[in-house]
Scaffold this motif. Structure first.
Motif, PDB file in Angstrom:
ATOM      1  N   TYR A  71       0.855  -1.181   0.000  1.00 34.67           N
ATOM      2  CA  TYR A  71       0.000   0.000   0.000  1.00 34.67           C
ATOM      3  C   TYR A  71       0.894   1.234   0.000  1.00 34.67           C
ATOM      4  CZ  TYR A  71      -3.842  -3.076   1.368  1.00 34.67           C
ATOM      5  OH  TYR A  71      -4.797  -4.058   1.391  1.00 34.67           O
ATOM      6  N   PRO A  72       0.373   2.367  -0.432  1.00 38.28           N
ATOM      7  CA  PRO A  72       1.155   3.604  -0.379  1.00 38.28           C
ATOM      8  C   PRO A  72       1.559   3.945   1.058  1.00 38.28           C
ATOM      9  CG  PRO A  72      -0.800   3.889  -1.750  1.00 38.28           C
ATOM     10  CD  PRO A  72      -0.938   2.570  -1.055  1.00 38.28           C
ATOM     11  N   GLU A  73       2.681   4.602   1.189  1.00 31.66           N
ATOM     12  CA  GLU A  73       3.178   4.999   2.505  1.00 31.66           C
ATOM     13  C   GLU A  73       2.156   5.887   3.211  1.00 31.66           C
ATOM     14  OE1 GLU A  73       6.988   7.293   4.465  1.00 31.66           O
ATOM     15  OE2 GLU A  73       7.175   6.394   2.465  1.00 31.66           O
ATOM     16  N   GLY A  74       1.909   5.600   4.490  1.00 26.31           N
ATOM     17  CA  GLY A  74       0.975   6.374   5.300  1.00 26.31           C
ATOM     18  C   GLY A  74      -0.438   5.813   5.302  1.00 26.31           C
ATOM     19  N   CYS A  75      -0.704   4.930   4.368  1.00 28.93           N
ATOM     20  CA  CYS A  75      -2.026   4.313   4.251  1.00 28.93           C
ATOM     21  C   CYS A  75      -2.269   3.379   5.440  1.00 28.93           C
ATOM     22  CB  CYS A  75      -2.041   3.543   2.941  1.00 28.93           C
ATOM     23  SG  CYS A  75      -3.525   2.640   2.636  1.00 28.93           S
ATOM     24  N   GLN A  76      -3.530   3.284   5.866  1.00 30.83           N
ATOM     25  CA  GLN A  76      -3.895   2.401   6.975  1.00 30.83           C
ATOM     26  C   GLN A  76      -5.088   1.546   6.572  1.00 30.83           C
ATOM     27  OE1 GLN A  76      -3.658   6.045   9.746  1.00 30.83           O
ATOM     28  NE2 GLN A  76      -3.559   4.261  11.093  1.00 30.83           N
ATOM     29  N   LEU A  77      -5.267   0.428   7.274  1.00 31.62           N
ATOM     30  CA  LEU A  77      -6.360  -0.491   6.995  1.00 31.62           C
ATOM     31  C   LEU A  77      -7.299  -0.571   8.179  1.00 31.62           C
ATOM     32  CD1 LEU A  77      -4.332  -3.399   5.363  1.00 31.62           C
ATOM     33  CD2 LEU A  77      -5.630  -1.607   4.206  1.00 31.62           C
ATOM     34  N   GLY A  78      -8.583  -0.674   7.870  1.00 27.21           N
ATOM     35  CA  GLY A  78      -9.592  -0.903   8.892  1.00 27.21           C
ATOM     36  C   GLY A  78     -10.038  -2.350   8.835  1.00 27.21           C
ATOM     37  N   LEU A  79     -10.965  -2.694   9.717  1.00 32.57           N
ATOM     38  CA  LEU A  79     -11.458  -4.067   9.802  1.00 32.57           C
ATOM     39  C   LEU A  79     -12.578  -4.329   8.799  1.00 32.57           C
ATOM     40  CD1 LEU A  79     -11.734  -4.699  13.644  1.00 32.57           C
ATOM     41  CD2 LEU A  79      -9.976  -5.528  12.074  1.00 32.57           C
ATOM     42  N   ASN A  80     -12.487  -5.486   8.132  1.00 26.50           N
ATOM     43  CA  ASN A  80     -13.604  -5.926   7.305  1.00 26.50           C
ATOM     44  C   ASN A  80     -14.523  -6.766   8.191  1.00 26.50           C
ATOM     45  OD1 ASN A  80     -12.514  -8.581   7.414  1.00 26.50           O
ATOM     46  ND2 ASN A  80     -11.407  -8.286   5.499  1.00 26.50           N
ATOM     47  N   ASP A  81     -15.560  -7.325   7.621  1.00 29.23           N
ATOM     48  CA  ASP A  81     -16.517  -8.077   8.441  1.00 29.23           C
ATOM     49  C   ASP A  81     -16.058  -9.491   8.781  1.00 29.23           C
ATOM     50  OD1 ASP A  81     -18.284  -6.092   9.095  1.00 29.23           O
ATOM     51  OD2 ASP A  81     -19.601  -6.438   7.389  1.00 29.23           O
ATOM     52  N   TRP A  82     -14.861  -9.862   8.341  1.00 29.45           N
ATOM     53  CA  TRP A  82     -14.231 -11.095   8.834  1.00 29.45           C
ATOM     54  C   TRP A  82     -13.331 -10.769  10.031  1.00 29.45           C
ATOM     55  CZ3 TRP A  82     -14.602 -10.542   3.416  1.00 29.45           C
ATOM     56  CH2 TRP A  82     -15.402 -11.494   2.772  1.00 29.45           C
ATOM     57  N   LYS A  83     -13.379  -9.491  10.460  1.00 35.41           N
ATOM     58  CA  LYS A  83     -12.563  -8.989  11.577  1.00 35.41           C
ATOM     59  C   LYS A  83     -11.079  -9.053  11.263  1.00 35.41           C
ATOM     60  CE  LYS A  83     -16.332  -8.370  13.875  1.00 35.41           C
ATOM     61  NZ  LYS A  83     -17.060  -7.235  13.385  1.00 35.41           N
ATOM     62  N   ARG A  84     -10.753  -8.813   9.962  1.00 34.62           N
ATOM     63  CA  ARG A  84      -9.359  -8.789   9.507  1.00 34.62           C
ATOM     64  C   ARG A  84      -9.080  -7.449   8.844  1.00 34.62           C
ATOM     65  NH1 ARG A  84     -10.606 -13.888   6.294  1.00 34.62           N
ATOM     66  NH2 ARG A  84     -10.317 -12.418   4.584  1.00 34.62           N
ATOM     67  N   ALA A  85      -7.865  -6.989   8.986  1.00 37.44           N
ATOM     68  CA  ALA A  85      -7.448  -5.743   8.348  1.00 37.44           C
ATOM     69  C   ALA A  85      -6.742  -6.072   7.036  1.00 37.44           C
ATOM     70  CB  ALA A  85      -6.540  -4.952   9.281  1.00 37.44           C
ATOM     71  N   ASN A  86      -7.525  -6.540   6.068  1.00 35.42           N
ATOM     72  CA  ASN A  86      -7.022  -6.801   4.727  1.00 35.42           C
ATOM     73  C   ASN A  86      -8.214  -6.965   3.787  1.00 35.42           C
ATOM     74  OD1 ASN A  86      -8.003  -9.331   5.403  1.00 35.42           O
ATOM     75  ND2 ASN A  86      -6.096 -10.417   5.059  1.00 35.42           N
ATOM     76  N   TYR A  87      -7.925  -7.301   2.556  1.00 32.26           N
ATOM     77  CA  TYR A  87      -8.971  -7.532   1.562  1.00 32.26           C
ATOM     78  C   TYR A  87      -9.582  -8.906   1.765  1.00 32.26           C
ATOM     79  CZ  TYR A  87     -11.081  -8.453  -3.014  1.00 32.26           C
ATOM     80  OH  TYR A  87     -11.952  -8.780  -4.022  1.00 32.26           O
ATOM     81  N   GLY A  88     -10.892  -8.975   1.666  1.00 34.35           N
ATOM     82  CA  GLY A  88     -11.609 -10.246   1.656  1.00 34.35           C
ATOM     83  C   GLY A  88     -12.532 -10.237   0.452  1.00 34.35           C
ATOM     84  N   GLY A  89     -12.302 -11.134  -0.475  1.00 36.71           N
ATOM     85  CA  GLY A  89     -13.025 -11.120  -1.729  1.00 36.71           C
ATOM     86  C   GLY A  89     -14.462 -11.599  -1.643  1.00 36.71           C
ATOM     87  N   PRO A  90     -15.219 -11.340  -2.702  1.00 40.21           N
ATOM     88  CA  PRO A  90     -16.605 -11.792  -2.774  1.00 40.21           C
ATOM     89  C   PRO A  90     -16.723 -13.299  -2.558  1.00 40.21           C
ATOM     90  CG  PRO A  90     -16.170 -10.244  -4.530  1.00 40.21           C
ATOM     91  CD  PRO A  90     -14.848 -10.551  -3.889  1.00 40.21           C
ATOM     92  N   CYS A  91     -17.753 -13.678  -1.808  1.00 37.06           N
ATOM     93  CA  CYS A  91     -18.019 -15.086  -1.523  1.00 37.06           C
ATOM     94  C   CYS A  91     -19.500 -15.237  -1.183  1.00 37.06           C
ATOM     95  CB  CYS A  91     -17.133 -15.552  -0.363  1.00 37.06           C
ATOM     96  SG  CYS A  91     -16.978 -17.335  -0.257  1.00 37.06           S
ATOM     97  N   PRO A  92     -20.370 -14.824  -2.119  1.00 41.52           N
ATOM     98  CA  PRO A  92     -21.801 -14.797  -1.797  1.00 41.52           C
ATOM     99  C   PRO A  92     -22.377 -16.193  -1.569  1.00 41.52           C
ATOM    100  CG  PRO A  92     -21.472 -14.419  -4.133  1.00 41.52           C
ATOM    101  CD  PRO A  92     -20.108 -14.433  -3.508  1.00 41.52           C
ATOM    102  N   PRO A  93     -23.149 -16.374  -0.511  1.00 36.29           N
ATOM    103  CA  PRO A  93     -23.729 -17.687  -0.231  1.00 36.29           C
ATOM    104  C   PRO A  93     -24.837 -18.069  -1.203  1.00 36.29           C
ATOM    105  CG  PRO A  93     -24.504 -16.091   1.373  1.00 36.29           C
ATOM    106  CD  PRO A  93     -23.465 -15.399   0.531  1.00 36.29           C
ATOM    107  N   ILE A  94     -25.499 -17.064  -1.786  1.00 35.48           N
ATOM    108  CA  ILE A  94     -26.599 -17.341  -2.710  1.00 35.48           C
ATOM    109  C   ILE A  94     -26.773 -16.134  -3.632  1.00 35.48           C
ATOM    110  CG2 ILE A  94     -28.357 -16.455  -1.121  1.00 35.48           C
ATOM    111  CD1 ILE A  94     -30.277 -18.564  -2.229  1.00 35.48           C
ATOM    112  N   GLY A  95     -27.030 -16.403  -4.899  1.00 40.26           N
ATOM    113  CA  GLY A  95     -27.374 -15.345  -5.844  1.00 40.26           C
ATOM    114  C   GLY A  95     -26.210 -14.485  -6.298  1.00 40.26           C
ATOM    115  N   ARG A  96     -26.532 -13.512  -7.166  1.00 33.92           N
ATOM    116  CA  ARG A  96     -25.557 -12.544  -7.674  1.00 33.92           C
ATOM    117  C   ARG A  96     -25.587 -11.314  -6.780  1.00 33.92           C
ATOM    118  NH1 ARG A  96     -22.402 -11.872 -11.745  1.00 33.92           N
ATOM    119  NH2 ARG A  96     -23.206 -13.697 -12.843  1.00 33.92           N
ATOM    120  N   HIS A  97     -24.419 -10.991  -6.218  1.00 37.26           N
ATOM    121  CA  HIS A  97     -24.288  -9.844  -5.320  1.00 37.26           C
ATOM    122  C   HIS A  97     -23.576  -8.700  -6.028  1.00 37.26           C
ATOM    123  CE1 HIS A  97     -24.947 -11.862  -1.183  1.00 37.26           C
ATOM    124  NE2 HIS A  97     -25.449 -12.649  -2.116  1.00 37.26           N
TER     125      HIS A  97
END
Length: 142
Positions: A71-97
């Motif tokens: 990431y660019p210098e100075g950039c920070q990450l927040g929590l996603n809904d997996w409670k991780r500070a990184n990218y979590g890709g699409p994984c829909p349980p049903i249908g097109r999201h």
């Protein structure tokens, strides 16, 4: 969205690029979210996939697989809904999201937030958003 960027692929962040950041921008925020969880026919909540903040105002892109490629210098990450500070890709349980990639131009750099949730970050952004842009991708499991 290409499978590569989902839980059925490499689960890495896509490359993103933008231009036209407004004058007076001090930092950028990127939030990726799915408002169709768990079922687009009966959504219950918005699922947060990625929270990136304090991107320098002169940043025009993020590389593919930013968690590994940097990431660019100075950039920070927040929590996603997996409670991780990184990218979590699409994984829909049903249908097109739908996956909203929202970029915000702020007139401040956000200090002392630690690793915020989307809600905490949005609260800190209040009154500081100069402009907002978004792109939407869709995905359905094969």
């Amino acid at each position: 969205m290409p499978v590569k960027y989902t839980c059925q692929g490499d689960d890495i962040s896509p490359p993103l690029a933008w231009r036209g950041v407004p004058d007076g921008t001090r930092s950028l925020v990127l939030i990726v979210e799915d408002p169709d969880a768990p079922d687009p026919e009966a959504p219950v909540r918005t699922w947060v996939h990625w929270v990136v903040f304090n991107l320098p105002a002169d940043t025009g892109s993020l590389p593919e697989d930013a968690d590994r490629n940097g990431y660019p210098e100075g950039c920070q990450l927040g929590l996603n809904d997996w409670k991780r500070a990184n990218y979590g890709g699409p994984c829909p349980p049903i249908g097109r999201h739908r996956y909203f990639h929202k970029l915000y131009a702020l007139d401040v750099v956000l200090d002392k937030l630690g690793t915020p949730t989307r809600a905490e970050l949005k609260s800190a952004m209040e009154g500081h958003v100069l402009e907002e842009a978004q792109v939407v991708g869709t995905y359905q499991k094969k």
